[in-house]
Design a protein around this motif. Structure first.
Motif, short mmCIF file in Angstrom:
data_model
loop_
_atom_site.label_atom_id
_atom_site.label_comp_id
_atom_site.label_asym_id
_atom_site.label_seq_id
_atom_site.Cartn_x
_atom_site.Cartn_y
_atom_site.Cartn_z
N ALA A 100 1.16 -5.79 6.67
CA ALA A 100 2.14 -4.68 6.36
C ALA A 100 1.50 -4.18 4.95
O ALA A 100 1.27 -2.91 4.82
N LEU A 101 1.43 -5.07 4.09
CA LEU A 101 1.04 -4.54 2.83
C LEU A 101 -0.53 -3.96 2.65
O LEU A 101 -0.54 -2.83 2.22
N ASP A 102 -1.27 -4.44 3.54
CA ASP A 102 -2.80 -3.81 3.70
C ASP A 102 -2.57 -2.43 4.39
O ASP A 102 -3.18 -1.66 4.03
N ARG A 103 -1.84 -2.33 5.46
CA ARG A 103 -1.50 -1.26 6.07
C ARG A 103 -0.99 -0.16 5.14
O ARG A 103 -1.47 1.21 5.19
N TRP A 104 -0.09 -0.44 4.44
CA TRP A 104 0.42 0.54 3.50
C TRP A 104 -0.68 1.03 2.55
O TRP A 104 -0.60 2.18 2.04
N GLN A 105 -1.20 -0.12 1.87
CA GLN A 105 -2.38 0.30 0.66
C GLN A 105 -3.34 1.25 1.72
O GLN A 105 -3.72 2.30 0.74
N VAL A 106 -3.92 0.89 2.68
CA VAL A 106 -4.76 1.91 3.47
C VAL A 106 -4.38 3.21 3.38
O VAL A 106 -5.04 4.19 3.09
N ASN A 107 -3.07 3.50 4.02
CA ASN A 107 -2.49 4.63 4.27
C ASN A 107 -2.30 5.46 2.99
O ASN A 107 -2.41 6.64 2.75
N TYR A 108 -1.80 4.81 2.01
CA TYR A 108 -1.61 5.48 0.43
C TYR A 108 -3.02 5.87 0.10
O TYR A 108 -3.30 7.11 -0.40
N HIS B 123 -4.26 8.97 2.14
CA HIS B 123 -3.35 10.14 2.17
C HIS B 123 -3.18 10.49 0.71
O HIS B 123 -3.26 11.91 0.56
N GLN B 124 -3.28 9.95 -0.21
CA GLN B 124 -2.88 10.19 -1.59
C GLN B 124 -4.07 10.43 -2.59
O GLN B 124 -4.03 11.36 -3.21
N LEU B 125 -5.22 9.81 -2.22
CA LEU B 125 -6.31 9.63 -3.12
C LEU B 125 -7.62 10.77 -2.46
O LEU B 125 -8.47 10.67 -3.16
N THR B 126 -7.06 11.39 -1.32
CA THR B 126 -7.99 12.04 -0.78
C THR B 126 -7.37 13.41 -0.23
O THR B 126 -6.00 13.37 -0.20
N HIS B 127 -8.09 14.20 0.15
CA HIS B 127 -7.55 15.75 0.64
C HIS B 127 -7.67 15.51 2.09
O HIS B 127 -7.79 16.73 2.84
N TYR B 128 -7.72 14.46 2.60
CA TYR B 128 -7.75 14.21 3.98
C TYR B 128 -7.14 15.07 4.94
O TYR B 128 -7.72 15.81 5.75
N ASP B 129 -5.77 15.46 5.09
CA ASP B 129 -5.11 16.23 5.93
C ASP B 129 -5.35 17.70 5.56
O ASP B 129 -5.49 18.72 6.52
N ARG C 176 -16.06 8.24 7.02
CA ARG C 176 -16.31 8.16 5.95
C ARG C 176 -15.29 7.75 4.77
O ARG C 176 -15.76 7.01 3.65
N ILE C 177 -14.27 8.18 5.26
CA ILE C 177 -13.09 7.94 3.90
C ILE C 177 -12.79 6.37 4.44
O ILE C 177 -12.36 5.69 3.41
N TYR C 178 -12.65 5.82 5.47
CA TYR C 178 -12.33 4.29 5.88
C TYR C 178 -13.56 3.59 5.22
O TYR C 178 -13.39 2.55 4.73
N THR C 179 -14.84 3.92 5.37
CA THR C 179 -15.77 3.39 4.67
C THR C 179 -15.93 3.26 3.14
O THR C 179 -16.04 2.17 2.49
N ALA C 180 -15.43 4.37 2.64
CA ALA C 180 -15.29 4.35 1.08
C ALA C 180 -14.22 3.42 0.77
O ALA C 180 -14.31 2.84 -0.40
N ILE C 181 -13.18 3.36 1.35
CA ILE C 181 -12.01 2.51 1.08
C ILE C 181 -12.56 1.20 1.20
O ILE C 181 -12.39 0.33 0.27
N ALA C 182 -13.19 0.67 2.27
CA ALA C 182 -13.40 -0.54 2.50
C ALA C 182 -14.58 -1.13 1.48
O ALA C 182 -14.40 -2.43 0.95
N GLU C 183 -15.55 0.01 0.96
CA GLU C 183 -16.46 -0.55 -0.04
C GLU C 183 -15.84 -0.69 -1.36
O GLU C 183 -16.38 -1.73 -2.05
N THR C 184 -14.78 -0.04 -1.71
CA THR C 184 -14.20 0.04 -2.95
C THR C 184 -13.50 -1.43 -3.00
O THR C 184 -13.24 -1.85 -4.06
#
Length: 82
Positions: A14-22, A25-31, A53-61
């Protein structure tokens, strides 16, 4: 009324899901980026590429979130859950 979720009372998935979602949505202009493509030719392909690309960037960081990024990407692309 139930107590709100806390870090201490939540499980790791749950924590991982919340962090990825945050981050997504919050650190990119995805929507905003996707909304700007509404009704355009190639929107589906652009959405898929942007999402990857967004998921890859999060996973790399944040390597500790890589598994959750992969899970969410599979889920959003209609693949089987892991």
């Amino acid at each position: 009324m139930p107590d709100p979720a806390t870090v201490e009372s939540s499980d790791r998935p749950a924590l991982d899901r919340w962090q990825v979602n945050y981050l997504r949505h919050q650190l990119t202009h995805y929507d905003e980026l996707l909304d700007g493509l509404h009704g355009k030719t190639g929107r589906a392909a652009a959405e898929t590429l942007l999402r990857q690309r967004i998921y890859t960037a999060i996973a790399e960081t944040y390597p500790f979130l890589a598994h959750e990024c992969e899970r969410q990407l599979r889920e959003r692309e209609g693949g089987p859950p892991a």
